[in-house]
Design an enzyme around this catalytic site. Structure first.
Site, PDB file in Angstrom:
ATOM      1  N   GLY A   1     -59.742  44.654   7.828  1.00 45.72           N
ATOM      2  CA  GLY A   1     -58.446  44.921   8.434  1.00 45.72           C
ATOM      3  C   GLY A   1     -58.510  44.912   9.945  1.00 45.72           C
ATOM      4  NE  ARG A   2     -55.771  49.796  12.606  1.00 47.00           N
ATOM      5  CZ  ARG A   2     -55.718  51.012  13.123  1.00 47.00           C
ATOM      6  NH1 ARG A   2     -56.661  51.409  13.945  1.00 47.00           N
ATOM      7  NH2 ARG A   2     -54.729  51.831  12.836  1.00 47.00           N
ATOM      8  CB  ALA A   3     -59.648  41.274  11.893  1.00 45.49           C
TER       9      ALA A   3
END
EC number: 4.2.2.10
Length: 464
Positions: free
Chosen positions: A251-253
């Site tokens: 995530g958060r990439a």
């Protein structure tokens, strides 16, 4: 004879210093960053001298010619909590209680962690921080580039910031910075964000040729993949994000959540069990072209309200009328993808500020990135810039242009969300793969011994 040997040794050291100067020139929004400029390269003797040199106001070219290990000051029997996301015990991440209310009503526990990771090394203006060969490692602390300008970080490995704990530490943190070039850096085994931009705008940043390695024994998504990859919540940031290798994440990439502009091209995303892009807030513009997505559960999180233009085979020609060139389609293999082509992104694109770039054909990207991204590979790629915005022909050798832009956004933290992790881990994930071996020394999720206490905690990176 002794004199001759001394002269030879001195000459060798001088040669090493000359060879360890910054390689190439920054491109994109970070173009014009000079760091320490012509200052004489010098290697600090120890962690104390490195800390002093990084923080002062003197222009410096600081050589990282060995491992600088900041570990060793443990907080034992300290307060942590067990977030809802940790459904897998020691294979998950508990959270350090850092005094901002994030733990909320989560069950409490005790833990052992290293104090060094909670606060990064302050970096002053006009600094070049350059690794020598593949020897440059900063272990246990990240870099805190706040309220400063003209900083180059190149060819170093930042690792082991309490990877078993949420809030264990950020590898590179920007806040109110300008003219920053992060190049050929490897980041691994961090507790929180690999790269984060903080409260105040960081105007012109280039992030290029870096490796973000999410392989971990402690995963917030309980699958051996690091969740907290990149968080960018600053307003009015312009980011060119190019030639990077982002792998083994969940995530958060990145997560981009405030009005800003990102141009994301020629990157290689591999093995993401959650989502890559999370473009959260209205006013955010993300232009995604010429990237490779391989084994990505979801290239984009559909929950966001920001604008995305992700080029596919049906929208390549759309750029012509706005940018005067054809866009480069992204490539997806075994990856979930929903077509998103919001043309308002192109209208907002500050191409004149980004300057000249060269974009590789997408069929060359994975091989180029694997050969060049990360530490110890400067001689292979060089970080250079081209003379015009162009698309490299598919038959050409994939060499980075002499000045290709890369910039990072700044972040403004949202209100604290007690259940933020739980909310962002709703995607089912596969079984845990074989994780990276445990690094030199790490704490445990629970502890009953010791009397050390954590340092005063200053939350300067993000709060969700």
């Amino acid at each position: 004879m002794a004199i001759i040997r001394s002269v030879i040794a001195a000459t060798a050291l001088l040669g090493a210093a000359v060879n360890a100067q910054v390689v190439g020139t920054p491109f994109g929004f970070g173009a014009g960053t000079t760091g320490g400029g012509d200052a004489t390269p010098a290697a600090p003797a120890d962690t104390a001298e490195l800390t002093e040199w990084l923080a002062d106001d003197e222009p410096r070219v600081i050589l990282i010619d060995k491992e600088f290990n900041f570990l060793g000051d443990e907080c034992t029997d300290c307060e942590c909590c067990i977030p809802d996301s940790n459904t897998c015990g020691d294979a998950g991440q508990n959270a350090i209680e850092v005094g901002i209310g994030w733990c909320g009503d989560y069950p409490t526990t005790t833990c052992t962690y290293d104090n060094a990771g909670l606060d990064g090394l302050d970096v002053g203006p006009n600094k070049s921080i350059v690794g020598v060969g593949d020897a440059g490692v900063i272990r246990g602390k990240g870099l805190r580039i706040h309220g400063t300008e003209n900083v180059i970080v190149q060819n170093i490995h930042i690792t082991e910031l309490n990877p078993q704990y949420i809030w264990g530490g950020d590898a590179i943190s920007l806040d109110g910075a300008d003219k920053v070039w992060i190049d050929h850096v490897k980041i691994s085994l961090v507790g929180r964000q690999m790269f984060v931009t903080g409260y105040e705008s960081s105007g012109s940043v280039t992030f290029s040729n870096n490796e973000l390695d999410g392989t971990t024994d402690w995963s917030a998504s309980c699958d051996g993949h690091h969740y907290w990859t990149i968080l960018a919540l600053g307003e009015n940031d312009k980011v060119t994000f190019a030639n990077n290798y982002i792998h083994t994440t969940s995530g958060r990439a990145p997560k981009v959540g405030a009005p800003s502009f990102w141009h994301v091209y020629n990157n290689y995303w591999s093995d993401n069990t959650g989502h890559a892009f999370d473009v959260e807030e209205s006013g955010t513009n993300v232009f995604i072209e010429g990237n490779v997505f391989e084994d990505i559960n979801s290239a984009y999180n559909d929950d966001g309200t920001g604008a995305i233009f992700a080029v596919d085979s049906g929208s390549e020609a759309t750029c012509s009328s706005v940018l005067g060139r054809t866009c480069v389609a992204n490539s997806l293999t075994n990856s979930e993808y929903t077509a998103v082509a919001d043309e308002s992104v192109l209208s907002a694109f500050p191409a004149d500020e980004e300057g000249d770039i060269t974009i590789l054909p997408v069929d060359q990207v994975a091989a180029y990135v694997l050969a060049n991204a990360g530490v110890g590979k400067l001689s292979a790629s060089g970080s250079t810039s081209g003379s015009s915005s162009s698309i490299a022909p598919s038959s050409s050798v994939p060499v980075i242009p002499t000045s290709t832009p890369l910039v990072y956004p700044t972040f403004t933290p949202p209100a604290v969300e007690t259940n933020a992790i739980q909310k962002e881990h709703e995607v089912s994930t596969p079984a845990v793969p074989t994780p990276t071996p445990v690094p030199s020394s790490v704490g445990s999720h629970g502890s009953t011994a010791g009397s050390s206490h954590p340092p005063a905690f200053s939350r300067t990176s993000f709060e969700s």
